[in-house]
Motif scaffolding. Structure first.
Motif: not given
Length: 278
Positions: A115-120, A175-183, A188-192, A217-220
């Motif tokens: 299953p793919l979301g905005p972050d893969g 958000m829970t079903n189609t995006v998930g727990d984003v980083v 190595e960066m201290g943020t995203s 798709e990342a706007t949500q």
């Protein structure tokens, strides 16, 4: 109206960057507003001073001027960390040590397509419980994921771009079903990108976010973070993309379409505007 252009100094600006910068610049100037410049240099391994200098030179050559001082993400690491520490203390983040291969292996029935979301691939929650913060535990040196089941809200955002114009609702289930727990922070960066862009837009007072439709798709995710952090929600404008002859979006590796190459061949700023349809 306050817009911005936020390139990364990891390679030359190409025609796609020129289009994005001109759209944001022209929109702000037509409205009597401000156009700001931000350098997204959180990827310290790939960001180079010479590429940053080239960005300024190419923009000036295009006839683009910006208002105020240039914001550089590398100067804002304390702001990102402060927000992460608050979210960690509130139990909204957890440490994740999964590799991409681990995530792929954990996805149910991979033979049917992950299953793919905005972050893969949508993260299956492997570390959600074992990586949860303990009382008083400091922010760990690990990738940090957002508990979307706790963070998501019922909200919406306004879009003025040609392909998605209108009001777009956001729900916790979505958000829970189609995006998930984003980083929200890479070790190595201290943020995203997601966290930095939301905090930076708020810090610069951006009222209208203009960017390519590939980020729609990342706007949500960004609106969810804005609501969670009590930040203003800008109006969004996702414009079309400049593509190569095979229909692929231009990337930094497309040196053949670098502005510096067109400049060396004698092109004018007006020629660039015509090439990108402006």
């Amino acid at each position: 109206m306050i817009t911005r252009f936020a390139p990364s100094p990891t390679g030359p600006l190409h025609l796609g960057h020129a289009y994005a910068a001109l759209v944001a610049h022209d929109m702000a100037r037509a409205a009597g507003g401000a156009f700001l410049l931000r350098i997204e240099d959180i990827d310290r391994a790939r960001s180079k001073p010479e590429w940053e200098a080239q960005i300024y030179d190419d923009l000036r050559w295009l006839g683009i001027s910006w208002d105020g001082e240039v914001m550089r993400q590398s100067d804002r690491l304390p702001a990102y960390r402060a927000t992460l520490e608050k979210l960690w203390a509130d139990g909204l983040l957890y440490a994740c040590h999964c590799t991409r291969r681990d995530i792929e292996a954990a996805v149910t029935a991979p033979q049917e397509g992950a299953p793919l979301g905005p972050d893969g691939i949508i993260y299956p929650g492997t570390c959600r419980l074992k990586g949860a913060p303990k009382p008083g535990e400091p922010l760990p040196k690990a990738a940090l994921r957002l508990r979307m089941d706790l963070a998501a809200c019922t909200c919406s955002f306004e879009e003025t771009g040609p392909a998605h114009r209108g009001t777009h609702p956001i729900t916790p289930a979505q958000m829970t079903n189609t995006v998930g727990d984003v980083v929200l922070a890479r070790r190595e960066m201290g943020t995203s990108y997601h966290l930095a862009v939301v905090l930076d837009d708020a810090a610069q007072g951006i009222t209208h976010v203009t960017r390519g439709e590939d980020l729609f798709e990342a706007t949500q995710i960004h609106v969810t973070l804005q609501q969670l952090l009590g930040l203003p929600v800008p109006i969004y404008h996702h414009h079309g993309l400049i593509r190569d002859d095979q229909g692929k979006r231009l990337a930094k590796r497309d040196d053949a379409r670098a502005l510096s190459k067109y400049r060396a061949e004698g092109a004018s700023p007006a020629d660039i505007r015509r090439l990108v349809g402006l």
